[in-house]
Scaffold this motif. Structure first.
Motif, PDB file in Angstrom:
ATOM      1  N   UNK A   1      18.080   3.825   5.956  1.00 16.62           N
ATOM      2  CA  UNK A   1      16.522   3.575   5.569  1.00 16.62           C
ATOM      3  C   UNK A   1      16.271   4.105   4.289  1.00 16.62           C
ATOM      4  N   UNK A   2      15.582   5.167   3.943  1.00 16.92           N
ATOM      5  CA  UNK A   2      15.290   5.800   2.649  1.00 16.92           C
ATOM      6  C   UNK A   2      16.716   6.139   1.932  1.00 16.92           C
ATOM      7  N   UNK A   3      17.524   6.592   2.643  1.00 16.06           N
ATOM      8  CA  UNK A   3      19.035   6.944   1.902  1.00 16.06           C
ATOM      9  C   UNK A   3      19.591   5.728   1.294  1.00 16.06           C
ATOM     10  N   UNK A   4      19.448   4.358   1.980  1.00 20.48           N
ATOM     11  CA  UNK A   4      19.949   3.196   1.475  1.00 20.48           C
ATOM     12  C   UNK A   4      19.190   2.846   0.329  1.00 20.48           C
TER      13      UNK A   4
ATOM     14  N   UNK B   1      26.167  -5.720  -0.471  1.00 19.94           N
ATOM     15  CA  UNK B   1      24.920  -6.145  -0.395  1.00 19.94           C
ATOM     16  C   UNK B   1      24.522  -6.174   1.293  1.00 19.94           C
ATOM     17  N   UNK B   2      25.566  -7.109   1.934  1.00 16.46           N
ATOM     18  CA  UNK B   2      24.951  -7.280   3.211  1.00 16.46           C
ATOM     19  C   UNK B   2      25.047  -5.799   4.178  1.00 16.46           C
ATOM     20  N   UNK B   3      25.751  -4.870   3.922  1.00 16.53           N
ATOM     21  CA  UNK B   3      25.581  -3.633   4.503  1.00 16.53           C
ATOM     22  C   UNK B   3      24.581  -2.845   4.170  1.00 16.53           C
ATOM     23  N   UNK B   4      24.047  -2.791   2.772  1.00 16.73           N
ATOM     24  CA  UNK B   4      22.958  -2.235   2.391  1.00 16.73           C
ATOM     25  C   UNK B   4      21.801  -2.912   3.079  1.00 16.73           C
ATOM     26  N   UNK B   5      21.562  -4.181   3.253  1.00 18.74           N
ATOM     27  CA  UNK B   5      20.575  -4.831   3.418  1.00 18.74           C
ATOM     28  C   UNK B   5      20.125  -4.515   5.078  1.00 18.74           C
ATOM     29  N   UNK B   6      21.354  -4.441   5.765  1.00 18.25           N
ATOM     30  CA  UNK B   6      21.079  -4.223   7.151  1.00 18.25           C
ATOM     31  C   UNK B   6      20.862  -2.630   7.327  1.00 18.25           C
ATOM     32  N   UNK B   7      21.517  -1.826   6.474  1.00 22.76           N
ATOM     33  CA  UNK B   7      21.068  -0.246   6.634  1.00 22.76           C
ATOM     34  C   UNK B   7      19.819  -0.148   6.180  1.00 22.76           C
ATOM     35  N   UNK B   8      19.042  -0.701   5.356  1.00 26.46           N
ATOM     36  CA  UNK B   8      17.813  -0.374   4.753  1.00 26.46           C
ATOM     37  C   UNK B   8      16.634  -0.559   5.960  1.00 26.46           C
TER      38      UNK B   8
ATOM     39  N   UNK C   1      17.232   0.275   9.213  1.00 27.92           N
ATOM     40  CA  UNK C   1      17.331   1.214  10.243  1.00 27.92           C
ATOM     41  C   UNK C   1      16.711   2.378   9.879  1.00 27.92           C
ATOM     42  N   UNK C   2      16.459   3.226  10.843  1.00 29.50           N
ATOM     43  CA  UNK C   2      15.772   4.708  10.866  1.00 29.50           C
ATOM     44  C   UNK C   2      16.603   5.593   9.710  1.00 29.50           C
ATOM     45  N   UNK C   3      15.884   6.405   9.013  1.00 26.83           N
ATOM     46  CA  UNK C   3      16.360   6.954   7.931  1.00 26.83           C
ATOM     47  C   UNK C   3      17.389   7.981   8.721  1.00 26.83           C
ATOM     48  N   UNK C   4      18.684   7.933   8.094  1.00 28.07           N
ATOM     49  CA  UNK C   4      19.696   8.915   8.349  1.00 28.07           C
ATOM     50  C   UNK C   4      20.864   8.931   7.743  1.00 28.07           C
ATOM     51  N   UNK C   5      21.762   9.794   7.543  1.00 28.26           N
ATOM     52  CA  UNK C   5      22.830   9.913   6.833  1.00 28.26           C
ATOM     53  C   UNK C   5      24.084  10.121   7.963  1.00 28.26           C
ATOM     54  N   UNK C   6      24.526   8.821   8.395  1.00 29.13           N
ATOM     55  CA  UNK C   6      25.451   8.872   9.577  1.00 29.13           C
ATOM     56  C   UNK C   6      26.760   9.324   9.229  1.00 29.13           C
ATOM     57  N   UNK C   7      27.445  10.358   9.646  1.00 28.72           N
ATOM     58  CA  UNK C   7      28.879  10.597   9.260  1.00 28.72           C
ATOM     59  C   UNK C   7      29.895   9.331   9.797  1.00 28.72           C
TER      60      UNK C   7
END
Length: 502
Positions: free
Chosen positions: A65-68, A118-125, A127-133
């Motif tokens: 989300x926002x973190x991305x 880029x593909x990972x950042x696109x998919x994470x963007x 998703x719900x905002x979170x910082x998944x460990x």
């Protein structure tokens, strides 16, 4: 983001970045101690801190989300800073070829990293905002180590940028103010540590300077206008030279002394001096003076003895080098030229020489005492060295051997403590003599574990005034630390240092 290709690219980026920092920025260029590189240091500092965030984020989390969006912005800001840095570097200094190649490879590799990420950042963007460990094993460990490394250098570069305004050396022309106006001076070794500052001072003082430089790659380090020649044959016999300053020679304190290295060290000095003698013999107008380099190594390894120009020598390779060089210079006097032989101590300055190689280790708490720490270090500050050369040129009553050292030599343990305090870093390491001797051989034993306690008796009798007679004030000026603050902290440990050293 369990992608081996991406992590391999990141590893390559880390390796090339470390190479660029350690070999170029800290090694050959010494950017942290160049007053002209304030903006570049700031750019490096910010970029390194961005890298620390990127490495930690990729190593231990999936930003969503926002973190991305924040991470993506940092990645592209890094691109903008890098392009800005490239422009700044081209405007302020000449980059060595290896640094340009390394920069190109870093840029290409960074582009590949962005393409893989880029593909990972696109998919994470989305998703719900979170910082998944997450954890990727040793890849995460590598990312953490890299983040700590670039973070430390980032903070140091920002601090270094803040001190650049205090590193200015002042008016170079004042160092040669005693010379008659508009002298024509031939300088050999002009692209070396002492030579560069000498040429700068002579040019600033309005003198005409000819530099013998066989290594054309280093010509750009000279202050212009100067005349650069590759051979003494380029000097016509009708030219008028007022003085010659001979500083040329293969570096002595460099790695092992193999038989071939020893021969080059001696031959480089003797052959240049003999060529200067041949030049003087064919000139219709002889120069008034030859200032010829030598070193305090002439005295050999003398322990605690106090040495002056009248002291005898003891056998050592450093003595053999100086003796051969001085004998070649003395022959020039037969041509009716005044000859001054300067036995030079350890010349201290942040731009080169021994001190410049110690600054980075000491700044990162890696400084320490060599061997017992009891060996004497007879030193002289760089600008005082230039003043000595100008003094010898200007005074016709100066001839023969002159010790070019400050009047207060120190032991290695005192030097270590003083530099530690000047940089405000602890220096608690000890480097055993057996380790230095084993790693560097006779060179380490003669130049690092032994020393000479040399006094400038002739200079003092002639009335030469040192601006920096004491190590504390010299290191204070060189590192940009306020002198009053330095002296106060130095007094706290000086008595302890003398007790250990005496």
């Amino acid at each position: 983001m369990d992608n081996p290709i991406l992590w391999t690219l990141i590893s390559v980026q880390v390796f090339m970045g470390a190479f660029d920092t350690l070999v170029h920025h800290e090694g050959t260029e010494r950017l942290a101690w160049r007053a002209s590189q304030k903006k570049e240091l700031r750019l490096h500092g910010v970029r390194n801190l961005f890298y620390a965030v990127i490495f930690l984020c990729f190593g231990w989390s999936e930003p969503r989300g926002v973190f991305t969006a924040v991470l993506t912005a940092i990645l592209f800001l890094e691109v903008a800073i890098t392009l800005w840095d490239f422009v700044e570097e081209d405007l302020t200094r000449r980059l060595p070829g290896s640094e340009r190649i390394n920069h190109t490879l870093l840029a290409l590799n960074y582009g590949a990293i962005l393409a893989q990420a880029a593909p990972y950042l696109w998919s994470w963007a989305f998703m719900s905002t979170a910082l998944v460990p997450v954890s990727y094993g040793w890849w995460s460990v590598m990312a953490t180590v890299s983040a700590v490394g670039v973070g430390m250098f980032g903070v140091r570069d920002l601090l270094a940028a803040a001190r650049t305004d205090r590193l200015g050396r002042g008016d170079a022309a004042k160092l040669v103010a005693d010379l008659r106006p508009r002298q024509h001076v031939l300088v050999t070794g002009g692209t070396g540590f002492i030579g560069r500052r000498l040429v700068q001072s002579l040019v600033a003082g309005g003198h005409y300077v000819t530099v013998l430089a066989r290594n054309t790659k280093r010509i750009d380090t000279l202050t212009h206008p100067v005349r650069v020649i590759a051979s003494l044959d380029q000097i016509d016999e009708i030219e008028r030279l007022d003085a010659i300053i001979n500083l040329a020679g293969e570096p002595v304190a460099n790695w092992f002394w193999t038989a071939r290295k020893r021969a080059r060290i001696i031959e480089s000095r003797v052959e240049t001096t003999e060529a200067l003698h041949a030049l003087i013999r064919r000139l219709q107008n002889k120069p008034e003076c030859l200032i010829n380099g030598s070193a305090i190594g002439w005295y050999g390894l003398r322990g605690n003895e106090t040495l002056t120009e009248t002291s005898e020598a003891e056998p050592a390779f450093v003595h053999d080098v100086c003796q051969a060089w001085e004998r070649a210079a003395i022959k020039v006097a037969q041509s009716g030229v005044r000859v001054v032989i300067l036995r030079i101590g350890l010349v201290l300055g942040v731009d080169g020489g021994m001190l410049s190689r110690l600054l980075t280790p000491f700044e990162f708490c890696g400084g320490g005492i060599l061997g017992t720490g009891r060996q004497w270090m007879s030193w002289i500050e760089l600008d005082d060295m230039i003043r000595v050369i100008a003094f010898a040129l200007a005074r016709q009553d100066v001839n023969g051997v002159v010790n070019a050292t400050a009047p207060e030599p120190v032991r290695n343990i005192e030097f270590t403590q003083s530099l530690s305090q000047a940089l405000q870093r602890p220096a608690r390491l000890r480097f055993p003599g057996w380790l230095i001797a084993g790693g560097l051989g006779e060179m380490g034993r003669e130049t690092m574990l032994s020393g000479q306690r040399v006094l400038p008796m002739r200079l003092q009798k002639l009335g030469f005034a040192f601006v920096y007679p004491r190590l504390t004030s010299a290191l204070c000026a060189m590192t940009g630390r306020k002198h009053v603050e330095f002296e106060r902290s130095n007094q706290k440990t000086s008595s302890e240092g003398r007790t250990v050293a005496d």
